[in-house]
Design an enzyme around this catalytic site. Structure first.
Site, PDB file in Angstrom:
ATOM      1  N   TYR A   1      -1.795  -1.190  10.438  1.00  0.00           N
ATOM      2  CA  TYR A   1      -1.974  -1.525   9.025  1.00  0.00           C
ATOM      3  C   TYR A   1      -0.739  -1.119   8.225  1.00  0.00           C
ATOM      4  O   TYR A   1      -0.209  -1.898   7.422  1.00  0.00           O
ATOM      5  CB  TYR A   1      -3.214  -0.818   8.488  1.00  0.00           C
ATOM      6  CG  TYR A   1      -3.431  -0.944   6.995  1.00  0.00           C
ATOM      7  CD1 TYR A   1      -4.030  -2.077   6.456  1.00  0.00           C
ATOM      8  CD2 TYR A   1      -3.064   0.083   6.126  1.00  0.00           C
ATOM      9  CE1 TYR A   1      -4.250  -2.187   5.090  1.00  0.00           C
ATOM     10  CE2 TYR A   1      -3.277  -0.016   4.762  1.00  0.00           C
ATOM     11  CZ  TYR A   1      -3.870  -1.150   4.249  1.00  0.00           C
ATOM     12  OH  TYR A   1      -4.081  -1.250   2.892  1.00  0.00           O
TER      13      TYR A   1
ATOM     14  N   SER B   1       0.839  -1.204   0.000  1.00  0.00           N
ATOM     15  CA  SER B   1       0.000   0.000   0.000  1.00  0.00           C
ATOM     16  C   SER B   1       0.868   1.245   0.000  1.00  0.00           C
ATOM     17  O   SER B   1       2.007   1.234   0.482  1.00  0.00           O
ATOM     18  CB  SER B   1      -0.896   0.015   1.249  1.00  0.00           C
ATOM     19  OG  SER B   1      -1.550   1.259   1.414  1.00  0.00           O
TER      20      SER B   1
END
Length: 288
Positions: free
Chosen positions: A193, A180
């Protein structure tokens, strides 16, 4: 509302429970463009995709199928979304196997690989794509149970699946991991995350070194703000309405705009590419 109008309008305010249903999103994401023409880049290949029921995973499955691959998808519990993905794959003229369960369970991961081999006889492409995230405002607000769950889903499952899948892979095959933009930029409300996504980058590079002698390439894709069920299932309505506007392009991306990067990395067009990350993020400048 299509992706062009997203440049000018806010997304409607909306929220869902995790992991989220694509059928309840407004607007539903664009999975594949009519203009995308397959050219047998993955003909007769077999791909296993985690989180393949919706969002980026669904788009990758359908693009792979249009390029001639048979596809197996792993999903947690969204049966309706998974069945629709399977239908979309089969409409492209290839076969689809759907596997329901929790990738945090290492025995389930092993059984998924076994099921793929039993069904198709081979495995050429592994896409470690499934993920989860939980919004917490800063380190003091983090719930450690969420941290453990996020690590188990986002990175530990990759070890389970890759260890089993790579036994069946050979020269010319490919592993693609979904990291990401958050791994590179950070977000104070997604600390755990972001940590998992950074771990995925390092996992990709180290795994590439390990499997290179076998001719297996390992790469990653780092999406930016892509309109998937994870977004309304994670953020409040106000955040969703502004989602993606901070990018240079000024809108969220569609799964249809990310999936071709996976096709490229899985195909022979990327035969000299390994240990790399492709950034599909709407113009955000990142290092690495």
């Amino acid at each position: 509302m299509d992706k062009e109008k997203l440049k000018e309008e806010e997304l409607p305010k909306q929220s869902q429970d995790q992991p989220g249903k694509e059928s309840e999103m407004n607007p539903e994401p664009e999975i594949i463009r009519d203009s995308y023409k397959g050219s047998d880049k993955l003909k007769d290949k077999v791909a296993l995709i985690t989180g393949g029921d919706s969002g980026i995973g669904r788009a990758v499955a359908v693009h792979f199928a249009r390029e001639g691959a048979n596809v197996a998808i792993i999903y947690l519990e969204e049966d309706e979304d998974a069945e629709l993905t399977c239908d979309m794959v089969e409409e492209e003229g290839t076969e689809c196997l759907i596997l329901r369960g929790d990738i945090r369970n290492k025995e389930f991961c092993k059984s998924c690989v076994d099921d793929v081999i039993n069904r198709f006889g081979t495995l050429n492409i592994l896409v470690n794509n499934a993920g989860e995230q939980h919004v917490r405002q800063g380190i003091q607000e983090i719930n450690m149970d969420d941290v453990e769950r996020t690590f188990q889903t986002n990175i530990i499952s990759m070890f389970y699946l890759t260890q089993n899948a790579s036994k069946h892979m050979k020269k010319g095959d490919s592993i693609i991991n979904t990291t990401s933009v958050v791994a590179y930029q950070g977000r104070e409300y997604l600390i755990d995350y972001g940590a998992t996504k950074g771990a995925i980058v390092s996992f990709t590079r180290s795994l590439s070194d390990d499997l290179a002698p076998d001719g297996i390439r390992v790469n990653a894709v780092a999406p930016g703000p892509i309109w998937t069920p994870l977004i309304p299932a994670t953020f409040d309505e106000e955040h969703v309405a502004e989602f993606g506007k901070s990018t240079s392009i000024g809108r969220p991306g569609q799964p249809s705009e990310v999936a071709p990067a996976y096709v490229f990395l899985a195909s022979d067009d990327a035969s000299y590419i390994s240990a790399q990350v492709i950034h599909v993020n709407g113009g955000e400048a990142v290092g690495g």
